[in-house]
Design a protein around this motif. Sequence first.
Motif, PDB file in Angstrom:
ATOM      1  N   LEU A  20       8.755  17.724  -4.078  1.00 33.56           N
ATOM      2  CA  LEU A  20       7.370  18.322  -3.723  1.00 33.56           C
ATOM      3  C   LEU A  20       7.523  16.897  -2.826  1.00 33.56           C
ATOM      4  N   LEU A  46       4.322  14.434  -0.641  1.00 30.75           N
ATOM      5  CA  LEU A  46       2.307  14.594  -0.140  1.00 30.75           C
ATOM      6  C   LEU A  46       2.133  13.664   0.535  1.00 30.75           C
ATOM      7  N   ASN A 106       0.845  10.973   2.674  1.00 31.94           N
ATOM      8  CA  ASN A 106      -0.332   9.701   2.388  1.00 31.94           C
ATOM      9  C   ASN A 106       0.756   8.911   0.816  1.00 31.94           C
ATOM     10  N   VAL A 107       1.950  10.123   0.300  1.00 29.74           N
ATOM     11  CA  VAL A 107       2.477   9.359  -0.937  1.00 29.74           C
ATOM     12  C   VAL A 107       4.008   8.680  -0.285  1.00 29.74           C
ATOM     13  N   HIS A 108       4.245  10.825   0.029  1.00 26.48           N
ATOM     14  CA  HIS A 108       5.729  10.315   0.690  1.00 26.48           C
ATOM     15  C   HIS A 108       5.782  10.133   1.805  1.00 26.48           C
ATOM     16  N   ASP A 161      16.077   6.491  -4.847  1.00 22.76           N
ATOM     17  CA  ASP A 161      15.078   5.221  -5.098  1.00 22.76           C
ATOM     18  C   ASP A 161      15.836   3.871  -5.349  1.00 22.76           C
ATOM     19  N   SER A 168      18.560   1.507  -9.755  1.00 25.37           N
ATOM     20  CA  SER A 168      17.780   2.369 -10.124  1.00 25.37           C
ATOM     21  C   SER A 168      18.944   3.382 -10.539  1.00 25.37           C
ATOM     22  N   HIS A 195      20.709   5.150 -13.588  1.00 21.93           N
ATOM     23  CA  HIS A 195      21.067   6.309 -14.912  1.00 21.93           C
ATOM     24  C   HIS A 195      21.994   6.733 -14.642  1.00 21.93           C
ATOM     25  N   ASN A 210       8.210   4.108  -7.045  1.00 22.04           N
ATOM     26  CA  ASN A 210       7.484   4.154  -8.437  1.00 22.04           C
ATOM     27  C   ASN A 210       6.330   4.775  -7.967  1.00 22.04           C
ATOM     28  N   ALA A 211       6.466   6.830  -8.255  1.00 23.81           N
ATOM     29  CA  ALA A 211       5.360   7.636  -7.587  1.00 23.81           C
ATOM     30  C   ALA A 211       3.754   7.821  -8.306  1.00 23.81           C
ATOM     31  N   PHE A 212       4.116   6.695  -9.326  1.00 21.66           N
ATOM     32  CA  PHE A 212       3.304   6.281 -10.280  1.00 21.66           C
ATOM     33  C   PHE A 212       2.553   5.245  -9.763  1.00 21.66           C
ATOM     34  N   SER A 245       0.046   1.479  -8.753  1.00 28.20           N
ATOM     35  CA  SER A 245      -0.669   1.901  -8.465  1.00 28.20           C
ATOM     36  C   SER A 245      -0.462   1.120  -7.576  1.00 28.20           C
ATOM     37  N   GLU A 246      -1.663   1.143  -6.498  1.00 21.18           N
ATOM     38  CA  GLU A 246      -1.674   0.981  -4.762  1.00 21.18           C
ATOM     39  C   GLU A 246      -2.362  -0.217  -4.935  1.00 21.18           C
ATOM     40  N   LEU A 268      -1.602   6.959 -16.673  1.00 16.93           N
ATOM     41  CA  LEU A 268      -0.284   7.836 -15.536  1.00 16.93           C
ATOM     42  C   LEU A 268       0.372   6.672 -15.615  1.00 16.93           C
ATOM     43  N   ASN A 269      -0.073   5.184 -14.599  1.00 15.91           N
ATOM     44  CA  ASN A 269       1.340   4.324 -14.342  1.00 15.91           C
ATOM     45  C   ASN A 269       1.193   3.333 -14.953  1.00 15.91           C
ATOM     46  N   GLY A 285       5.094   5.548 -15.565  1.00 14.36           N
ATOM     47  CA  GLY A 285       5.757   5.461 -14.277  1.00 14.36           C
ATOM     48  C   GLY A 285       6.736   6.824 -14.512  1.00 14.36           C
ATOM     49  N   GLU A 286       7.250   7.213 -13.502  1.00 11.79           N
ATOM     50  CA  GLU A 286       7.842   8.448 -13.083  1.00 11.79           C
ATOM     51  C   GLU A 286       8.166   8.757 -13.899  1.00 11.79           C
ATOM     52  N   SER A 344       7.196  21.338 -10.597  1.00 12.75           N
ATOM     53  CA  SER A 344       6.431  20.599 -10.023  1.00 12.75           C
ATOM     54  C   SER A 344       4.996  19.939  -9.604  1.00 12.75           C
ATOM     55  N   ASP A 355       9.342  18.380 -10.174  1.00 14.03           N
ATOM     56  CA  ASP A 355       9.197  16.545  -9.882  1.00 14.03           C
ATOM     57  C   ASP A 355       7.516  16.619  -9.690  1.00 14.03           C
ATOM     58  N   SER A 372       4.729  13.563  -9.124  1.00 13.76           N
ATOM     59  CA  SER A 372       3.913  13.015  -7.870  1.00 13.76           C
ATOM     60  C   SER A 372       2.919  12.675  -8.244  1.00 13.76           C
ATOM     61  N   THR A 373       2.136  11.713  -8.441  1.00  6.94           N
ATOM     62  CA  THR A 373       0.929  11.497  -7.623  1.00  6.94           C
ATOM     63  C   THR A 373       0.049  11.704  -6.925  1.00  6.94           C
ATOM     64  N   GLN A 380      -2.703  11.884  -4.085  1.00  2.00           N
ATOM     65  CA  GLN A 380      -4.620  10.910  -3.011  1.00  2.00           C
ATOM     66  C   GLN A 380      -4.934  12.143  -3.064  1.00  2.00           C
TER      67      GLN A 380
END
Lengths: 348, 348
Positions: A57, A59, A61-63, A239, A243, A247, A342-344, A346-347, B10-11, B14-15, B99, B133, B135-136, B138
């Motif tokens: 996925l 998105l 402003n995230v990816h 990643d 990371s 894995h 990390n997709a989650f 915090s900004e 969620l933070n 982590g993912e 996802s 998948d 993801s956060t 926005q």
Amino acid sequence: MFENSDRTNLNELGEFGLIDHLTQSIQLTQKSTVKGIGDDAAVLDFANKKTLISTDLLLENVHFDLRYVPLKHLGYKAIQVNLSDIYAMNGIASQVTISIGLSSKFPLEAVEEIYEGALLACQNYNVDLVGGDTSTSQQGLVLSVTSIGYADTDAIAYRSGAQEGDLICVSGDLGGAYVGLQLLEREKQIFLENPNIQPDLEGKDYIIERQLKPEARKDIVELLASLDIKPHAMIDVSDGLASEILHICKASNVGCKLYEEKIPLDPMTYETAREFGLDPTVCALSGGEDYELLFTVPQSDYDKVKNQMEITVIGHITEAAAGYQLISKSGNVHDIKAQGWNAFKSEE
Amino acid sequence: MFENSDRTNLNELGEFGLIDHLTQSIQLTQKSTVKGIGDDAAVLDFANKKTLISTDLLLENVHFDLRYVPLKHLGYKAIQVNLSDIYAMNGIASQVTISIGLSSKFPLEAVEEIYEGALLACQNYNVDLVGGDTSTSQQGLVLSVTSIGYADTDAIAYRSGAQEGDLICVSGDLGGAYVGLQLLEREKQIFLENPNIQPDLEGKDYIIERQLKPEARKDIVELLASLDIKPHAMIDVSDGLASEILHICKASNVGCKLYEEKIPLDPMTYETAREFGLDPTVCALSGGEDYELLFTVPQSDYDKVKNQMEITVIGHITEAAAGYQLISKSGNVHDIKAQGWNAFKSEE
């Protein structure tokens, strides 16, 4: 980006009109594609091979940030990122589906550009686009890609197959995509402060391409097959090296020893990282988005890999109790920790 | 919906933590699932069957409204909607990927509820969840589901197989999901105007369930197999009967004659449509989201289908030149036009 006179309103076409428009030029080339777009589901024939499936996925402003990612590149990258997961199983990708959700404020030409990039990626990698979904989105641009591939049962490389004594190999070079991103972010800030200043990316093509137009390593899967190498374990570097090796080690219940001096870095990655005051090794370990393949092979394959330009041996697999070690250039031993994207997170 | 004390951020997870948490209880039951979640791609084995793939994108405030859709129902419906596409090929669904993109303002418990609904759907339909998948986002909540299934080559029913003289059949009843949506929208408006008034949905369970918790018709695929019927053409009713029969006719290059009096309507659908001043037949033709199966069978199968409670013969396939006709209860002939839901339609 689009002048008003060039805009075709998505509402005029409707969903089916849009799908017809976008898919009319799609040509199917894969023997395994029995039926592509145009029915409730695609029909595929993998005969006696195993089927591989992966999905991502993406998105806004995230990816990705549309302020510096051209739409055609976005379509190309969305496919590459997903194909990379199939190659990371030591398989061959053969089909993809792509779903696009976008605001009706985007003109048709915007969707066409995304599709154009996606289809170019399909064409370059011998993959059929066999399905998807399009929808309006009240949020930002949403992309979802599923890739499908195949492999012989014996060829499939899981993350869990690494064995003590295996050589740890990586394709290409690392850290470039992350350093390229720093460069694009810097130019974006300068542009936001003064829109008259043109971005200064001269001579930085390689790392910009690493970020905007990555190439999944189908060639490595083919190379390994031609060298008669069956990797014990394999993963793609999305990643960051740290990371990904963790894995493999955790899934395989083994440890590892990596040598900093062996980690392949392109000179432009190295220099630009330095310009930004970044440690190039950290960029490789934690940067991500390189989409190289990280894999382990038995020591007996050393002669086969040692002279391959596109493969670097960067360490070896140890027993689990030895932990996850990075030996620095000065000989110090560091614990490897995952600090990948990390997709989650915090900004800040 | 979630009290602060019940929230898990969620933070904190982590993912990878989130994925581990959500997927720890997943049990694989399908013989065709070689490897599920936990590697770069899922590995499936369809032996000598054909592989079927379909994908859907579900976006907040376009496909669902969280003001009246409970998250568990949303997860359930997202899977059903997608499985329906596999059954519409006369195939059996065996795996899905899901996802989820969601704002970090959602607590963990929200994702858990979506997953819980999705897993319940998987369990009820004998399907393995093998990837996805997270993801956060926005913006709003984003769901993308891909379903994978299989069928014998001879069993697959395309949209393009309808032949002149075929009987047109539909499973279950139509229009209920649309009328249920009208009811939910009305109660939402009342609630928005006065939050002290509780929704009045008493006695309307059936049509509310048709909207919030649809059931894909796996049973019909199994019934047809047990009756030794191979449908010539098949599609699922997601956009309304009119849109779907036109898809079959155009793909098959044939015409059709449908009889209004034969279109199966549940009494509650009929009554509630009337309460709203809607024509129940129009709700069936253009409402959508019923996820019933529409298919054609040769006339020689009439004796097999005529006494099946869950199958209604609503017309027959004609030559292309005869057009697409609906014969009204009073005997008038109308042209069938697609007025189904359009994902790119302007909001009024």
